[in-house]
Scaffold this motif. Sequence first.
Motif, PDB file in Angstrom:
ATOM      1  N   GLN A  16      30.628  25.417 -13.001  1.00  0.00           N
ATOM      2  CA  GLN A  16      31.892  26.155 -12.872  1.00  0.00           C
ATOM      3  C   GLN A  16      33.078  25.214 -13.032  1.00  0.00           C
ATOM      4  O   GLN A  16      34.058  25.548 -13.699  1.00  0.00           O
ATOM      5  CB  GLN A  16      31.948  26.870 -11.516  1.00  0.00           C
ATOM      6  CG  GLN A  16      33.167  27.735 -11.334  1.00  0.00           C
ATOM      7  CD  GLN A  16      33.199  28.900 -12.290  1.00  0.00           C
ATOM      8  OE1 GLN A  16      32.174  29.445 -12.662  1.00  0.00           O
ATOM      9  NE2 GLN A  16      34.380  29.290 -12.711  1.00  0.00           N
ATOM     10  N   ARG A  17      32.976  24.030 -12.441  1.00  0.00           N
ATOM     11  CA  ARG A  17      34.069  23.056 -12.569  1.00  0.00           C
ATOM     12  C   ARG A  17      34.226  22.604 -14.018  1.00  0.00           C
ATOM     13  O   ARG A  17      35.339  22.463 -14.512  1.00  0.00           O
ATOM     14  CB  ARG A  17      33.823  21.860 -11.669  1.00  0.00           C
ATOM     15  CG  ARG A  17      34.063  22.174 -10.206  1.00  0.00           C
ATOM     16  CD  ARG A  17      33.909  20.961  -9.326  1.00  0.00           C
ATOM     17  NE  ARG A  17      34.103  21.316  -7.936  1.00  0.00           N
ATOM     18  CZ  ARG A  17      34.029  20.477  -6.955  1.00  0.00           C
ATOM     19  NH1 ARG A  17      33.753  19.205  -7.195  1.00  0.00           N
ATOM     20  NH2 ARG A  17      34.224  20.868  -5.719  1.00  0.00           N
ATOM     21  N   VAL A  18      33.108  22.382 -14.689  1.00  0.00           N
ATOM     22  CA  VAL A  18      33.168  21.991 -16.107  1.00  0.00           C
ATOM     23  C   VAL A  18      33.800  23.112 -16.929  1.00  0.00           C
ATOM     24  O   VAL A  18      34.648  22.871 -17.790  1.00  0.00           O
ATOM     25  CB  VAL A  18      31.759  21.634 -16.634  1.00  0.00           C
ATOM     26  CG1 VAL A  18      31.747  21.514 -18.141  1.00  0.00           C
ATOM     27  CG2 VAL A  18      31.275  20.335 -15.995  1.00  0.00           C
ATOM     28  N   ALA A  19      33.380  24.350 -16.653  1.00  0.00           N
ATOM     29  CA  ALA A  19      33.942  25.490 -17.389  1.00  0.00           C
ATOM     30  C   ALA A  19      35.441  25.608 -17.126  1.00  0.00           C
ATOM     31  O   ALA A  19      36.227  25.858 -18.054  1.00  0.00           O
ATOM     32  CB  ALA A  19      33.227  26.778 -16.986  1.00  0.00           C
ATOM     33  N   ASN A  20      35.841  25.424 -15.863  1.00  0.00           N
ATOM     34  CA  ASN A  20      37.272  25.483 -15.536  1.00  0.00           C
ATOM     35  C   ASN A  20      38.034  24.363 -16.235  1.00  0.00           C
ATOM     36  O   ASN A  20      39.142  24.572 -16.738  1.00  0.00           O
ATOM     37  CB  ASN A  20      37.491  25.402 -14.023  1.00  0.00           C
ATOM     38  CG  ASN A  20      37.069  26.666 -13.313  1.00  0.00           C
ATOM     39  OD1 ASN A  20      36.911  27.716 -13.923  1.00  0.00           O
ATOM     40  ND2 ASN A  20      36.857  26.569 -12.016  1.00  0.00           N
ATOM     41  N   ALA A  21      37.441  23.175 -16.271  1.00  0.00           N
ATOM     42  CA  ALA A  21      38.103  22.045 -16.940  1.00  0.00           C
ATOM     43  C   ALA A  21      38.224  22.307 -18.434  1.00  0.00           C
ATOM     44  O   ALA A  21      39.272  22.024 -19.037  1.00  0.00           O
ATOM     45  CB  ALA A  21      37.328  20.749 -16.683  1.00  0.00           C
ATOM     46  N   GLU A  22      37.171  22.864 -19.029  1.00  0.00           N
ATOM     47  CA  GLU A  22      37.223  23.177 -20.463  1.00  0.00           C
ATOM     48  C   GLU A  22      38.272  24.249 -20.731  1.00  0.00           C
ATOM     49  O   GLU A  22      39.016  24.167 -21.711  1.00  0.00           O
ATOM     50  CB  GLU A  22      35.848  23.635 -20.958  1.00  0.00           C
ATOM     51  CG  GLU A  22      34.840  22.512 -21.048  1.00  0.00           C
ATOM     52  CD  GLU A  22      33.441  22.991 -21.407  1.00  0.00           C
ATOM     53  OE1 GLU A  22      33.212  24.225 -21.426  1.00  0.00           O
ATOM     54  OE2 GLU A  22      32.594  22.130 -21.672  1.00  0.00           O
ATOM     55  N   LYS A  23      38.333  25.249 -19.849  1.00  0.00           N
ATOM     56  CA  LYS A  23      39.320  26.319 -20.017  1.00  0.00           C
ATOM     57  C   LYS A  23      40.732  25.751 -19.890  1.00  0.00           C
ATOM     58  O   LYS A  23      41.624  26.097 -20.664  1.00  0.00           O
ATOM     59  CB  LYS A  23      39.100  27.404 -18.957  1.00  0.00           C
ATOM     60  CG  LYS A  23      39.995  28.627 -19.128  1.00  0.00           C
ATOM     61  CD  LYS A  23      39.839  29.610 -17.980  1.00  0.00           C
ATOM     62  CE  LYS A  23      38.492  30.271 -18.012  1.00  0.00           C
ATOM     63  NZ  LYS A  23      38.352  31.301 -16.950  1.00  0.00           N
ATOM     64  N   GLN A  24      40.928  24.881 -18.907  1.00  0.00           N
ATOM     65  CA  GLN A  24      42.240  24.271 -18.715  1.00  0.00           C
ATOM     66  C   GLN A  24      42.603  23.389 -19.911  1.00  0.00           C
ATOM     67  O   GLN A  24      43.745  23.398 -20.364  1.00  0.00           O
ATOM     68  CB  GLN A  24      42.256  23.450 -17.424  1.00  0.00           C
ATOM     69  CG  GLN A  24      43.624  22.931 -17.057  1.00  0.00           C
ATOM     70  CD  GLN A  24      43.605  22.195 -15.724  1.00  0.00           C
ATOM     71  OE1 GLN A  24      42.559  21.882 -15.186  1.00  0.00           O
ATOM     72  NE2 GLN A  24      44.774  21.927 -15.198  1.00  0.00           N
TER      73      GLN A  24
ATOM     74  N   ALA B 182      41.540  23.783 -22.982  1.00  0.00           N
ATOM     75  CA  ALA B 182      41.856  24.684 -24.096  1.00  0.00           C
ATOM     76  C   ALA B 182      43.250  25.273 -23.927  1.00  0.00           C
ATOM     77  O   ALA B 182      44.006  25.415 -24.900  1.00  0.00           O
ATOM     78  CB  ALA B 182      40.814  25.797 -24.179  1.00  0.00           C
ATOM     79  N   GLN B 183      43.605  25.587 -22.694  1.00  0.00           N
ATOM     80  CA  GLN B 183      44.938  26.139 -22.429  1.00  0.00           C
ATOM     81  C   GLN B 183      46.013  25.096 -22.724  1.00  0.00           C
ATOM     82  O   GLN B 183      47.038  25.411 -23.330  1.00  0.00           O
ATOM     83  CB  GLN B 183      45.024  26.592 -20.969  1.00  0.00           C
ATOM     84  CG  GLN B 183      46.335  27.257 -20.609  1.00  0.00           C
ATOM     85  CD  GLN B 183      46.362  27.701 -19.151  1.00  0.00           C
ATOM     86  OE1 GLN B 183      45.478  27.380 -18.367  1.00  0.00           O
ATOM     87  NE2 GLN B 183      47.374  28.443 -18.798  1.00  0.00           N
ATOM     88  N   ILE B 184      45.775  23.855 -22.331  1.00  0.00           N
ATOM     89  CA  ILE B 184      46.745  22.794 -22.596  1.00  0.00           C
ATOM     90  C   ILE B 184      46.891  22.583 -24.094  1.00  0.00           C
ATOM     91  O   ILE B 184      48.005  22.430 -24.612  1.00  0.00           O
ATOM     92  CB  ILE B 184      46.318  21.491 -21.876  1.00  0.00           C
ATOM     93  CG1 ILE B 184      46.494  21.651 -20.367  1.00  0.00           C
ATOM     94  CG2 ILE B 184      47.113  20.297 -22.389  1.00  0.00           C
ATOM     95  CD1 ILE B 184      45.882  20.527 -19.551  1.00  0.00           C
ATOM     96  N   VAL B 185      45.753  22.598 -24.810  1.00  0.00           N
ATOM     97  CA  VAL B 185      45.798  22.430 -26.271  1.00  0.00           C
ATOM     98  C   VAL B 185      46.575  23.579 -26.902  1.00  0.00           C
ATOM     99  O   VAL B 185      47.401  23.376 -27.797  1.00  0.00           O
ATOM    100  CB  VAL B 185      44.362  22.336 -26.840  1.00  0.00           C
ATOM    101  CG1 VAL B 185      44.359  22.485 -28.354  1.00  0.00           C
ATOM    102  CG2 VAL B 185      43.721  21.022 -26.434  1.00  0.00           C
ATOM    103  N   GLU B 186      46.326  24.804 -26.420  1.00  0.00           N
ATOM    104  CA  GLU B 186      47.018  25.973 -26.974  1.00  0.00           C
ATOM    105  C   GLU B 186      48.515  25.900 -26.694  1.00  0.00           C
ATOM    106  O   GLU B 186      49.336  26.202 -27.564  1.00  0.00           O
ATOM    107  CB  GLU B 186      46.426  27.266 -26.375  1.00  0.00           C
ATOM    108  CG  GLU B 186      46.958  28.521 -26.994  1.00  0.00           C
ATOM    109  CD  GLU B 186      46.615  28.670 -28.469  1.00  0.00           C
ATOM    110  OE1 GLU B 186      47.407  29.298 -29.185  1.00  0.00           O
ATOM    111  OE2 GLU B 186      45.580  28.160 -28.900  1.00  0.00           O
ATOM    112  N   GLU B 187      48.872  25.464 -25.478  1.00  0.00           N
ATOM    113  CA  GLU B 187      50.294  25.319 -25.151  1.00  0.00           C
ATOM    114  C   GLU B 187      50.945  24.258 -26.034  1.00  0.00           C
ATOM    115  O   GLU B 187      52.066  24.445 -26.516  1.00  0.00           O
ATOM    116  CB  GLU B 187      50.465  24.954 -23.674  1.00  0.00           C
ATOM    117  CG  GLU B 187      50.163  26.100 -22.731  1.00  0.00           C
ATOM    118  CD  GLU B 187      50.180  25.678 -21.268  1.00  0.00           C
ATOM    119  OE1 GLU B 187      50.447  24.487 -20.980  1.00  0.00           O
ATOM    120  OE2 GLU B 187      49.937  26.545 -20.413  1.00  0.00           O
ATOM    121  N   ALA B 188      50.233  23.150 -26.244  1.00  0.00           N
ATOM    122  CA  ALA B 188      50.767  22.093 -27.103  1.00  0.00           C
ATOM    123  C   ALA B 188      50.901  22.596 -28.536  1.00  0.00           C
ATOM    124  O   ALA B 188      51.897  22.307 -29.217  1.00  0.00           O
ATOM    125  CB  ALA B 188      49.866  20.860 -27.052  1.00  0.00           C
TER     126      ALA B 188
END
Length: 150
Positions: A68-76, A78-84
Amino acid sequence: MWYQAGVFIILALFTAKFIWPPVIGAIDERMKRIADGLAAADKGKAELVLVQKQMQAEMAKAGEEGKQRVANAEKQAAQIVEEARNAAAAEAARIIAAAQADANNQVTKAREELRDQVATLAVKGAEQILKREVNASAHADLLNQLKTEL
């Protein structure tokens, strides 16, 4: 013979009254300790199985938490990449708009300069045709109309 039978009976009674009870008690005590040891061993085995199950459950829970932590980190991430990416796209759009506005300003400026040059050339051409000098201030309306048409 009666004497031997009497001695045997007395020995048997003495043995049954004084010797066998402590021996039987010691045997019973030993059997009780062995039974208690076996019961404790069975209890220990049962506790070991229970602890192993609990350990496996905890390991599975820790594994799920890790996933779950890995999935959350990957999601975060991806979100940072999308924001950038969105920020870069917005910045690119702003730069392109500024460049287009600058290009439009330069085109407009170049057109104005070209109009002025054409008006000047027209006046010079008219001078050549008329062989006399045309007064720019006197014919300002005519020159402005010519600039507008160009």
